[in-house]
Scaffold this active site. Structure first.
Site, short mmCIF file in Angstrom:
data_model
loop_
_atom_site.label_atom_id
_atom_site.label_comp_id
_atom_site.label_asym_id
_atom_site.label_seq_id
_atom_site.Cartn_x
_atom_site.Cartn_y
_atom_site.Cartn_z
N ASN A 10 0.87 -1.18 0.00
CA ASN A 10 0.00 0.00 0.00
C ASN A 10 0.91 1.23 0.00
OD1 ASN A 10 -1.85 2.01 0.49
ND2 ASN A 10 -2.30 1.41 2.61
N LYS A 12 0.14 4.25 -0.44
CA LYS A 12 -0.49 5.48 0.07
C LYS A 12 -0.22 6.65 -0.89
CE LYS A 12 -0.24 3.50 4.66
NZ LYS A 12 -0.09 3.70 6.11
N HIS A 95 -9.65 2.01 4.84
CA HIS A 95 -8.38 2.16 5.57
C HIS A 95 -8.59 3.18 6.71
CE1 HIS A 95 -4.25 3.08 6.55
NE2 HIS A 95 -3.91 1.97 5.93
N GLU A 97 -6.82 5.47 7.80
CA GLU A 97 -6.46 6.86 7.48
C GLU A 97 -7.64 7.58 6.83
OE1 GLU A 97 -2.95 5.86 5.31
OE2 GLU A 97 -1.86 5.48 7.18
N GLU A 168 -5.74 -4.21 11.02
CA GLU A 168 -4.73 -3.17 11.19
C GLU A 168 -5.03 -2.36 12.45
OE1 GLU A 168 -2.61 -2.19 7.25
OE2 GLU A 168 -4.34 -0.87 7.45
N GLY A 174 2.29 2.66 10.94
CA GLY A 174 3.31 3.70 10.79
C GLY A 174 4.00 4.09 12.08
N SER A 210 3.16 -1.58 10.69
CA SER A 210 4.61 -1.65 10.96
C SER A 210 5.23 -3.00 10.64
CB SER A 210 4.91 -1.24 12.41
OG SER A 210 4.51 0.10 12.64
N GLY A 231 2.65 -0.87 4.46
CA GLY A 231 2.71 0.54 4.07
C GLY A 231 4.15 0.98 3.84
N GLY A 232 4.74 1.62 4.84
CA GLY A 232 6.07 2.21 4.72
C GLY A 232 7.12 1.29 4.09
P1 PGA Z 1 2.64 0.66 7.79
O1 PGA Z 1 1.17 0.88 7.16
O2 PGA Z 1 3.16 -0.64 7.23
O3 PGA Z 1 3.44 1.85 7.33
O4 PGA Z 1 2.47 0.62 9.27
C1 PGA Z 1 0.30 -0.19 7.00
C2 PGA Z 1 -0.99 0.31 6.41
O5 PGA Z 1 -1.43 1.42 6.75
O6 PGA Z 1 -1.61 -0.37 5.58
#
Ligand code: PGA
Length: 248
Positions: A10, A12, A95, A97, A168, A174, A210, A231-232
């Protein structure tokens, strides 16, 4: 349980140009190489779907959101047929966010899930509790996630052949503070039992929050966890490849 582990990148709101998006997709594909029996999905921002789709050889294309109407006066929205016209196979829905920053509530998420499920897209529905809830105990987290699932799925899960749930926990996204593999597996089993009672079937459940190349193997070692939403770490090709390889 899913036959294959599913690992979703992802991206983002990254990167900031089609050139960088294509370079990252190519580097990820090269890094993954020929691993068998793992479904990898790349979910770039909408403007890069087409360019990224053209260079994917082994991974499938994912989108980060979708609207519930197919066409009409809905400024700024993107429909299921539009995504399918670009060979998008998966779509992330709800999600945290978007729930937080754009006030996407369960009613909106349910409409999106229903629209995705009625199309050929496979929705990846994100659920997870905030820290204030988890702090008060696992059973509070279970209740919170159950309520999200019951509201978000409604009837969609029943008619959809294929849905995926991403667990999640909001505090893990994050933050560099992932859930423990045992904790995530417990919630994955809980999610499966709730969805079974709603839809008569168990979905694949991904863990997200994470995930890195250092910790991913612990999550994949849990039979209840069918993959990861990353994500990251999905913005670094070598790191993402490491995550994928830890699932083999
Ligand atoms: P992250 O994000 O791996 O950066 O923690 C995961 C996500 O929001 O899908």
């Amino acid at each position: 349980m899913a036959a294959k582990k599913i690992i979703v990148a992802n991206w983002k709101l990254n990167p900031d140009s089609p050139k960088k998006a294509v370079a990252l997709a190519k580097a990820i594909e090269k890094g993954i190489g020929r691993v068998q029996n793992i479904e990898t999905v790349i979910a770039p921002p909408f403007p890069f779907l087409e360019d990224v789709g053209k260079v994917l050889r082994r991974s499938r294309l994912g989108a980060q959101d979708v609207f519930w109407e197919k066409s009409g006066a809905y400024t700024g929205e993107v429909s299921t047929p539009e995504l399918e016209s670009l060979d998008v196979r998966y779509v992330i829905v709800g999600h945290s966010e978007r729930r937080k920053l754009l006030a996407e509530n369960d009613e909106i998420v349910a409409r999106k899930v229903k629209a995705a499920a009625a199309s050929g897209l496979i929705p990846i529905i994100c659920v997870g509790e905030p820290f204030e809830i988890r702090r008060t105990g696992t059973s509070s987290a279970e209740r919170f996630v159950e309520q999200q699932l019951r509201r978000d799925l409604q009837t969609a899960a029943i008619v959809s052949k294929n849905i995926i749930i991403a667990y999640e926990p909001i505090w893990a996204i994050g933050s560099g503070m992932p859930d423990t593999a045992k904790g995530a597996a417990h919630m994955a089993r809980w999610i499966k039992s709730v969805v079974r009672s709603v839809a008569g079937r168990e979905p694949a459940v991904l863990y997200g929050g994470s995930v890195t190349g250092r910790n991913s193997g612990q999550f994949f070692a849990e039979p209840a966890i069918d993959g990861a939403l990353v994500g990251g770490a999905s913005l670094k090709a070598a790191e993402f490849a490491k995550i994928v390889k830890s699932a083999v």
